[in-house]
Motif scaffolding. Structure first.
Motif, PDB file in Angstrom:
ATOM      1  N   PRO A  21     -18.587  38.692  -6.542  1.00 19.32           N
ATOM      2  CA  PRO A  21     -18.771  37.304  -6.965  1.00 19.32           C
ATOM      3  C   PRO A  21     -20.066  37.070  -7.727  1.00 19.32           C
ATOM      4  O   PRO A  21     -21.048  37.781  -7.530  1.00 19.32           O
ATOM      5  N   CYS A  22     -20.047  36.050  -8.573  1.00 20.14           N
ATOM      6  CA  CYS A  22     -21.256  35.639  -9.293  1.00 20.14           C
ATOM      7  C   CYS A  22     -22.362  35.411  -8.269  1.00 20.14           C
ATOM      8  O   CYS A  22     -23.433  36.005  -8.360  1.00 20.14           O
ATOM      9  N   ALA A  23     -22.062  34.565  -7.280  1.00 19.08           N
ATOM     10  CA  ALA A  23     -23.063  34.232  -6.259  1.00 19.08           C
ATOM     11  C   ALA A  23     -22.525  34.523  -4.866  1.00 19.08           C
ATOM     12  O   ALA A  23     -21.338  34.310  -4.602  1.00 19.08           O
ATOM     13  N   LEU A  45     -21.373  46.395  -5.099  1.00 20.49           N
ATOM     14  CA  LEU A  45     -20.898  45.018  -4.973  1.00 20.49           C
ATOM     15  C   LEU A  45     -21.952  44.062  -5.494  1.00 20.49           C
ATOM     16  O   LEU A  45     -23.085  44.062  -5.006  1.00 20.49           O
ATOM     17  N   ARG A  46     -21.586  43.250  -6.487  1.00 22.06           N
ATOM     18  CA  ARG A  46     -22.524  42.199  -6.877  1.00 22.06           C
ATOM     19  C   ARG A  46     -22.285  40.983  -5.988  1.00 22.06           C
ATOM     20  O   ARG A  46     -21.137  40.653  -5.642  1.00 22.06           O
ATOM     21  N   ALA A  47     -23.340  40.329  -5.569  1.00 20.18           N
ATOM     22  CA  ALA A  47     -23.254  39.097  -4.777  1.00 20.18           C
ATOM     23  C   ALA A  47     -24.669  38.529  -4.823  1.00 20.18           C
ATOM     24  O   ALA A  47     -25.506  38.819  -3.983  1.00 20.18           O
ATOM     25  N   TRP A  50     -29.931  34.878  -5.564  1.00 22.77           N
ATOM     26  CA  TRP A  50     -30.712  33.919  -6.357  1.00 22.77           C
ATOM     27  C   TRP A  50     -29.990  33.689  -7.659  1.00 22.77           C
ATOM     28  O   TRP A  50     -29.488  34.635  -8.275  1.00 22.77           O
ATOM     29  N   LYS A  51     -29.887  32.427  -8.091  1.00 19.89           N
ATOM     30  CA  LYS A  51     -29.139  32.067  -9.287  1.00 19.89           C
ATOM     31  C   LYS A  51     -29.966  31.149 -10.175  1.00 19.89           C
ATOM     32  O   LYS A  51     -29.990  29.936  -9.947  1.00 19.89           O
ATOM     33  N   PRO A  52     -30.650  31.681 -11.166  1.00 20.64           N
ATOM     34  CA  PRO A  52     -31.338  30.767 -12.087  1.00 20.64           C
ATOM     35  C   PRO A  52     -30.296  29.895 -12.781  1.00 20.64           C
ATOM     36  O   PRO A  52     -29.281  30.407 -13.229  1.00 20.64           O
ATOM     37  N   SER A 209     -18.067  39.221 -18.291  1.00 16.18           N
ATOM     38  CA  SER A 209     -17.913  37.917 -17.630  1.00 16.18           C
ATOM     39  C   SER A 209     -18.766  36.857 -18.314  1.00 16.18           C
ATOM     40  O   SER A 209     -18.301  35.752 -18.601  1.00 16.18           O
ATOM     41  N   HIS A 210     -20.043  37.200 -18.568  1.00 12.64           N
ATOM     42  CA  HIS A 210     -20.933  36.196 -19.172  1.00 12.64           C
ATOM     43  C   HIS A 210     -20.785  36.117 -20.689  1.00 12.64           C
ATOM     44  O   HIS A 210     -21.319  35.208 -21.306  1.00 12.64           O
ATOM     45  N   MET A 211     -20.048  37.060 -21.274  1.00 11.13           N
ATOM     46  CA  MET A 211     -19.697  36.932 -22.689  1.00 11.13           C
ATOM     47  C   MET A 211     -18.476  36.028 -22.814  1.00 11.13           C
ATOM     48  O   MET A 211     -18.396  35.177 -23.690  1.00 11.13           O
ATOM     49  N   PHE A 240     -18.539  43.113 -13.453  1.00 16.16           N
ATOM     50  CA  PHE A 240     -17.522  42.048 -13.485  1.00 16.16           C
ATOM     51  C   PHE A 240     -17.770  41.026 -12.381  1.00 16.16           C
ATOM     52  O   PHE A 240     -18.100  41.411 -11.254  1.00 16.16           O
ATOM     53  N   GLU A 241     -17.514  39.761 -12.714  1.00 10.67           N
ATOM     54  CA  GLU A 241     -17.511  38.747 -11.657  1.00 10.67           C
ATOM     55  C   GLU A 241     -16.085  38.616 -11.103  1.00 10.67           C
ATOM     56  O   GLU A 241     -15.158  38.241 -11.827  1.00 10.67           O
ATOM     57  N   ILE A 242     -15.959  38.937  -9.822  1.00  8.78           N
ATOM     58  CA  ILE A 242     -14.654  38.882  -9.144  1.00  8.78           C
ATOM     59  C   ILE A 242     -14.845  38.035  -7.887  1.00  8.78           C
ATOM     60  O   ILE A 242     -15.784  38.284  -7.118  1.00  8.78           O
ATOM     61  N   THR A 251     -20.157  28.872  -8.482  1.00 12.11           N
ATOM     62  CA  THR A 251     -20.781  29.046  -9.806  1.00 12.11           C
ATOM     63  C   THR A 251     -19.800  29.807 -10.693  1.00 12.11           C
ATOM     64  O   THR A 251     -19.008  30.611 -10.202  1.00 12.11           O
ATOM     65  N   ASP A 252     -19.876  29.575 -11.979  1.00 12.13           N
ATOM     66  CA  ASP A 252     -19.084  30.329 -12.969  1.00 12.13           C
ATOM     67  C   ASP A 252     -17.603  30.470 -12.584  1.00 12.13           C
ATOM     68  O   ASP A 252     -16.997  31.540 -12.773  1.00 12.13           O
ATOM     69  N   ALA A 253     -17.008  29.369 -12.082  1.00 13.98           N
ATOM     70  CA  ALA A 253     -15.619  29.426 -11.601  1.00 13.98           C
ATOM     71  C   ALA A 253     -14.631  29.793 -12.707  1.00 13.98           C
ATOM     72  O   ALA A 253     -13.643  30.480 -12.463  1.00 13.98           O
ATOM     73  N   LYS A 254     -14.912  29.359 -13.926  1.00 18.96           N
ATOM     74  CA  LYS A 254     -13.929  29.553 -15.007  1.00 18.96           C
ATOM     75  C   LYS A 254     -13.802  31.008 -15.472  1.00 18.96           C
ATOM     76  O   LYS A 254     -12.823  31.385 -16.092  1.00 18.96           O
ATOM     77  N   GLN A 255     -14.843  31.807 -15.175  1.00 15.50           N
ATOM     78  CA  GLN A 255     -14.828  33.170 -15.724  1.00 15.50           C
ATOM     79  C   GLN A 255     -14.599  34.253 -14.667  1.00 15.50           C
ATOM     80  O   GLN A 255     -14.483  35.426 -15.009  1.00 15.50           O
ATOM     81  N   GLN A 256     -14.532  33.863 -13.386  1.00 16.46           N
ATOM     82  CA  GLN A 256     -14.410  34.908 -12.365  1.00 16.46           C
ATOM     83  C   GLN A 256     -12.957  35.362 -12.255  1.00 16.46           C
ATOM     84  O   GLN A 256     -12.033  34.557 -12.260  1.00 16.46           O
TER      85      GLN A 256
HETATM   86 MN    MN Z   1     -22.441  34.284 -13.210  1.00 20.69          MN
END
Ligand code: MN
Ligand code: PEP
Length: 289
Positions: A21-23, A45-47, A50-52, A209-211, A240-242, A251-256
Protein backbone atom coordinates in the motif's frame (compact mmCIF):
# COMPACT_ATOMS: atom_id res chain seq x y z
CA UNK A 1 -9.44 -11.12 -12.60
CA UNK A 2 -6.41 -13.31 -13.09
CA UNK A 3 -6.96 -17.05 -13.39
CA UNK A 4 -4.20 -18.04 -11.04
CA UNK A 5 -2.18 -16.36 -8.37
CA UNK A 6 1.35 -15.93 -9.62
CA UNK A 7 4.53 -16.84 -7.76
CA UNK A 8 7.34 -14.48 -8.74
CA UNK A 9 10.21 -16.10 -6.84
CA UNK A 10 12.09 -16.64 -10.11
CA UNK A 11 11.62 -13.03 -11.14
CA UNK A 12 12.78 -11.65 -7.78
CA UNK A 13 16.07 -13.54 -8.05
CA UNK A 14 16.87 -11.08 -10.85
CA UNK A 15 14.60 -8.06 -10.37
CA UNK A 16 13.69 -5.81 -7.44
CA UNK A 17 9.94 -5.98 -6.93
CA UNK A 18 8.43 -3.80 -4.22
CA UNK A 19 4.68 -3.98 -3.68
CA UNK A 20 2.24 -2.85 -1.03
CA UNK A 21 0.00 0.00 0.00
CA UNK A 22 0.89 3.65 -0.50
CA UNK A 23 0.48 4.20 3.24
CA UNK A 24 0.36 1.94 6.25
CA UNK A 25 -3.14 2.55 7.64
CA UNK A 26 -3.91 -0.11 10.25
CA UNK A 27 -2.12 -3.17 11.65
CA UNK A 28 -4.66 -5.41 9.86
CA UNK A 29 -4.13 -3.69 6.50
CA UNK A 30 -0.34 -3.99 6.80
CA UNK A 31 -0.40 -7.65 7.87
CA UNK A 32 -2.94 -8.60 5.20
CA UNK A 33 -0.71 -6.92 2.61
CA UNK A 34 2.32 -8.80 3.96
CA UNK A 35 0.43 -12.09 3.75
CA UNK A 36 -0.57 -11.44 0.13
CA UNK A 37 2.99 -10.37 -0.77
CA UNK A 38 4.58 -13.41 0.85
CA UNK A 39 2.21 -15.86 -0.86
CA UNK A 40 3.40 -14.50 -4.22
CA UNK A 41 7.13 -14.50 -3.47
CA UNK A 42 7.32 -10.69 -3.22
CA UNK A 43 10.24 -9.97 -0.91
CA UNK A 44 9.83 -6.25 -0.22
CA UNK A 45 6.61 -4.79 1.17
CA UNK A 46 6.01 -1.08 0.86
CA UNK A 47 3.84 0.40 3.63
CA UNK A 48 4.82 3.98 4.24
CA UNK A 49 4.62 5.32 7.79
CA UNK A 50 5.33 8.92 6.81
CA UNK A 51 3.51 10.61 3.92
CA UNK A 52 4.57 14.08 2.80
CA UNK A 53 1.39 15.67 1.44
CA UNK A 54 0.77 18.52 -0.95
CA UNK A 55 -1.91 19.89 1.37
CA UNK A 56 -2.55 19.20 5.08
CA UNK A 57 -4.42 15.95 5.74
CA UNK A 58 -3.56 12.38 6.72
CA UNK A 59 0.21 12.31 6.63
CA UNK A 60 0.97 8.85 7.88
CA UNK A 61 0.53 6.79 11.03
CA UNK A 62 4.18 7.62 11.81
CA UNK A 63 5.86 6.01 14.87
CA UNK A 64 2.69 4.09 15.74
CA UNK A 65 3.28 1.81 12.73
CA UNK A 66 6.86 0.86 13.51
CA UNK A 67 5.76 -2.23 15.42
CA UNK A 68 3.73 -3.32 12.36
CA UNK A 69 6.88 -3.14 10.23
CA UNK A 70 8.69 -5.19 12.90
CA UNK A 71 5.99 -7.85 12.49
CA UNK A 72 6.46 -7.77 8.71
CA UNK A 73 10.23 -8.27 9.13
CA UNK A 74 9.56 -11.19 11.49
CA UNK A 75 7.54 -12.80 8.66
CA UNK A 76 10.76 -12.86 6.61
CA UNK A 77 9.83 -9.93 4.37
CA UNK A 78 11.73 -6.67 3.96
CA UNK A 79 9.49 -3.82 5.13
CA UNK A 80 9.92 -0.54 3.28
CA UNK A 81 8.94 2.97 4.27
CA UNK A 82 9.54 6.53 3.24
CA UNK A 83 11.10 8.67 5.96
CA UNK A 84 11.26 12.42 6.37
CA UNK A 85 14.37 12.68 8.47
CA UNK A 86 17.16 10.86 10.29
CA UNK A 87 15.09 10.62 13.47
CA UNK A 88 12.42 8.57 11.64
CA UNK A 89 15.14 6.42 10.07
CA UNK A 90 16.78 5.63 13.41
CA UNK A 91 13.43 4.85 15.04
CA UNK A 92 12.52 2.28 12.35
CA UNK A 93 15.95 0.65 12.09
CA UNK A 94 16.67 0.39 15.83
CA UNK A 95 13.27 -1.27 16.41
CA UNK A 96 13.93 -3.82 13.65
CA UNK A 97 17.51 -4.43 14.84
CA UNK A 98 16.32 -5.00 18.40
CA UNK A 99 13.36 -7.26 17.70
CA UNK A 100 14.07 -9.26 14.54
CA UNK A 101 16.44 -12.21 14.33
CA UNK A 102 17.21 -11.76 10.61
CA UNK A 103 16.66 -8.05 10.20
CA UNK A 104 16.12 -6.26 6.90
CA UNK A 105 14.55 -2.98 5.86
CA UNK A 106 14.25 -0.54 3.01
CA UNK A 107 14.29 3.17 3.79
CA UNK A 108 13.52 5.70 1.09
CA UNK A 109 13.34 9.41 0.42
CA UNK A 110 10.38 10.64 -1.60
CA UNK A 111 10.35 13.17 -4.40
CA UNK A 112 9.50 16.14 -2.18
CA UNK A 113 12.38 15.76 0.26
CA UNK A 114 15.11 17.85 -1.34
CA UNK A 115 17.09 19.11 1.66
CA UNK A 116 20.56 17.70 1.12
CA UNK A 117 21.54 18.02 4.78
CA UNK A 118 18.63 15.78 5.70
CA UNK A 119 19.33 13.39 2.81
CA UNK A 120 22.89 12.90 4.05
CA UNK A 121 21.78 12.44 7.67
CA UNK A 122 19.25 9.78 6.59
CA UNK A 123 21.83 7.86 4.55
CA UNK A 124 24.31 7.99 7.45
CA UNK A 125 21.63 6.47 9.70
CA UNK A 126 20.95 3.70 7.13
CA UNK A 127 24.66 3.00 6.72
CA UNK A 128 24.96 1.95 10.37
CA UNK A 129 22.99 -1.23 9.55
CA UNK A 130 24.62 -3.42 6.88
CA UNK A 131 21.30 -5.18 6.25
CA UNK A 132 19.42 -1.95 5.51
CA UNK A 133 18.93 -0.70 1.96
CA UNK A 134 18.33 2.84 0.76
CA UNK A 135 16.29 4.10 -2.18
CA UNK A 136 15.66 7.61 -3.44
CA UNK A 137 13.27 8.91 -6.05
CA UNK A 138 13.83 11.60 -8.61
CA UNK A 139 12.80 15.11 -7.58
CA UNK A 140 9.46 16.33 -9.05
CA UNK A 141 10.95 18.68 -11.64
CA UNK A 142 12.64 17.43 -14.78
CA UNK A 143 16.31 18.11 -14.24
CA UNK A 144 18.97 15.46 -14.73
CA UNK A 145 21.73 17.37 -12.97
CA UNK A 146 19.62 17.69 -9.83
CA UNK A 147 18.81 13.96 -9.80
CA UNK A 148 22.47 13.04 -10.23
CA UNK A 149 23.24 15.64 -7.55
CA UNK A 150 21.13 13.74 -5.00
CA UNK A 151 23.18 10.66 -5.84
CA UNK A 152 26.38 12.65 -5.21
CA UNK A 153 25.07 13.72 -1.79
CA UNK A 154 24.12 10.12 -1.02
CA UNK A 155 27.51 8.76 -2.10
CA UNK A 156 29.34 11.47 -0.12
CA UNK A 157 28.48 9.36 2.96
CA UNK A 158 30.54 6.51 1.45
CA UNK A 159 27.57 4.15 1.49
CA UNK A 160 28.22 1.30 -0.98
CA UNK A 161 26.47 1.42 -4.34
CA UNK A 162 25.37 -2.14 -3.63
CA UNK A 163 23.24 -0.80 -0.74
CA UNK A 164 21.30 1.76 -2.76
CA UNK A 165 19.04 2.08 -5.73
CA UNK A 166 17.13 4.82 -7.51
CA UNK A 167 13.46 4.99 -8.39
CA UNK A 168 12.12 6.85 -11.41
CA UNK A 169 8.67 8.23 -10.41
CA UNK A 170 8.32 10.60 -13.32
CA UNK A 171 8.39 14.38 -13.59
CA UNK A 172 5.64 16.83 -12.75
CA UNK A 173 3.70 18.15 -15.78
CA UNK A 174 4.06 21.63 -14.31
CA UNK A 175 0.45 22.73 -14.37
CA UNK A 176 -2.48 23.10 -11.95
CA UNK A 177 -5.04 23.19 -14.76
CA UNK A 178 -7.58 20.36 -14.82
CA UNK A 179 -6.20 17.73 -17.15
CA UNK A 180 -7.71 14.90 -19.13
CA UNK A 181 -7.90 11.86 -16.77
CA UNK A 182 -6.05 9.86 -19.41
CA UNK A 183 -3.07 12.13 -18.94
CA UNK A 184 -0.32 11.01 -16.63
CA UNK A 185 0.19 12.37 -13.14
CA UNK A 186 3.94 12.47 -13.75
CA UNK A 187 5.81 11.91 -17.00
CA UNK A 188 8.48 9.28 -17.45
CA UNK A 189 11.78 10.02 -19.13
CA UNK A 190 13.01 6.53 -19.90
CA UNK A 191 16.10 7.78 -21.70
CA UNK A 192 17.18 9.88 -18.74
CA UNK A 193 16.58 7.02 -16.30
CA UNK A 194 18.63 4.61 -18.42
CA UNK A 195 21.41 7.19 -18.88
CA UNK A 196 21.66 7.79 -15.13
CA UNK A 197 21.61 4.04 -14.47
CA UNK A 198 24.34 3.23 -16.97
CA UNK A 199 26.64 6.20 -16.53
CA UNK A 200 26.45 6.18 -12.73
CA UNK A 201 26.48 2.37 -12.49
CA UNK A 202 23.50 2.18 -10.16
CA UNK A 203 20.34 0.13 -10.02
CA UNK A 204 17.23 1.86 -11.35
CA UNK A 205 13.66 0.79 -10.73
CA UNK A 206 10.46 2.43 -11.94
CA UNK A 207 7.38 3.61 -10.05
CA UNK A 208 4.44 3.41 -12.49
CA UNK A 209 1.93 4.14 -9.70
CA UNK A 210 2.98 7.76 -9.26
CA UNK A 211 3.37 8.22 -13.01
CA UNK A 212 -0.04 6.79 -13.80
CA UNK A 213 -2.30 8.36 -11.18
CA UNK A 214 -5.13 6.05 -12.29
CA UNK A 215 -5.29 2.25 -12.46
CA UNK A 216 -5.61 2.24 -16.27
CA UNK A 217 -2.59 4.49 -16.65
CA UNK A 218 -0.56 2.47 -14.13
CA UNK A 219 -1.20 -0.72 -16.10
CA UNK A 220 -0.36 0.98 -19.40
CA UNK A 221 2.91 2.48 -18.10
CA UNK A 222 3.91 -0.80 -16.43
CA UNK A 223 3.50 -2.73 -19.68
CA UNK A 224 5.48 -0.10 -21.56
CA UNK A 225 8.26 0.05 -18.93
CA UNK A 226 8.71 -3.71 -18.68
CA UNK A 227 9.46 -3.77 -22.42
CA UNK A 228 11.75 -0.76 -22.40
CA UNK A 229 15.31 -1.62 -23.36
CA UNK A 230 18.16 0.62 -24.35
CA UNK A 231 21.57 -0.62 -25.39
CA UNK A 232 20.86 -3.97 -23.75
CA UNK A 233 19.78 -2.49 -20.44
CA UNK A 234 16.40 -2.07 -18.80
CA UNK A 235 14.80 -1.22 -15.47
CA UNK A 236 16.01 -3.31 -12.53
CA UNK A 237 12.49 -3.65 -11.19
CA UNK A 238 9.29 -1.95 -10.08
CA UNK A 239 7.66 -0.39 -7.06
CA UNK A 240 3.87 -0.78 -7.14
CA UNK A 241 1.12 0.53 -4.92
CA UNK A 242 -1.16 -2.42 -4.12
CA UNK A 243 -3.98 -2.17 -1.59
CA UNK A 244 -6.21 -4.93 -0.15
CA UNK A 245 -9.19 -2.70 -1.02
CA UNK A 246 -8.07 0.27 -3.15
CA UNK A 247 -11.46 1.99 -3.12
CA UNK A 248 -11.14 2.73 0.60
CA UNK A 249 -7.41 3.59 0.61
CA UNK A 250 -6.57 6.61 2.76
CA UNK A 251 -4.11 7.96 0.15
CA UNK A 252 -3.69 7.62 -3.62
CA UNK A 253 -6.90 5.54 -3.89
CA UNK A 254 -7.27 6.08 -7.64
CA UNK A 255 -3.92 4.56 -8.56
CA UNK A 256 -3.58 1.58 -6.21
CA UNK A 257 -3.92 -1.84 -7.83
CA UNK A 258 -5.53 -4.97 -6.43
CA UNK A 259 -3.34 -8.05 -5.93
CA UNK A 260 -5.16 -9.65 -8.87
CA UNK A 261 -4.15 -6.77 -11.15
CA UNK A 262 -0.60 -7.15 -9.83
CA UNK A 263 -0.69 -10.89 -10.68
CA UNK A 264 -1.59 -10.16 -14.28
CA UNK A 265 1.25 -7.67 -14.67
CA UNK A 266 3.79 -9.95 -13.01
CA UNK A 267 2.75 -12.87 -15.19
CA UNK A 268 3.58 -10.77 -18.22
CA UNK A 269 6.84 -9.44 -16.71
CA UNK A 270 8.01 -12.91 -15.70
CA UNK A 271 7.36 -14.18 -19.23
CA UNK A 272 9.31 -11.30 -20.75
CA UNK A 273 12.26 -11.95 -18.45
CA UNK A 274 12.92 -15.61 -18.85
CA UNK A 275 16.52 -14.83 -19.80
CA UNK A 276 18.77 -13.28 -17.12
CA UNK A 277 19.66 -9.67 -17.90
CA UNK A 278 23.04 -7.99 -18.35
CA UNK A 279 23.69 -6.37 -14.98
CA UNK A 280 25.55 -3.32 -13.78
CA UNK A 281 28.43 -3.96 -11.39
CA UNK A 282 26.44 -2.66 -8.44
CA UNK A 283 23.60 -5.06 -9.28
CA UNK A 284 25.99 -8.00 -9.39
CA UNK A 285 27.14 -7.30 -5.84
CA UNK A 286 23.71 -6.29 -4.48
CA UNK A 287 22.99 -8.67 -1.64
CA UNK A 288 19.68 -10.39 -2.24
CA UNK A 289 16.79 -8.92 -0.32
MN1 MN B 1 1.44 7.09 -3.04
C1 PEP C 1 4.58 7.79 -2.47
O1 PEP C 1 5.50 6.96 -2.65
O2 PEP C 1 3.48 7.46 -2.01
C2 PEP C 1 4.82 9.19 -2.86
C3 PEP C 1 4.23 10.19 -2.25
O3 PEP C 1 5.63 9.33 -3.91
P1 PEP C 1 6.52 10.55 -4.44
O4 PEP C 1 7.53 10.83 -3.36
O5 PEP C 1 7.13 9.95 -5.66
O6 PEP C 1 5.59 11.68 -4.73
Amino acid sequence: MSKTMINITKLTSDKIIIAGPCAAETREQVLESAKQAKKRGVKILRASLWKPRTEPGFDGVKEKGIEWLVEVAKMGLTPGTEVLNARNTKAVLTAIAKNVENPSALIWIGARNQNHDEQVAIVKAVKKYPWARFMFKNQPWRHEKHWRGILKHVLSTKIGKDKIFLSHRGFDPGTDEPRDPKELRNFPDYQMAMRVKTEEDVQMIIDPSHMGGTVDNVIRISKEAMRHKEAGTSFDGFIFEIHPNPTIAWTDAKQQLTWEQFDELMDEYQNLHKEPQVKTKSAQTQASF
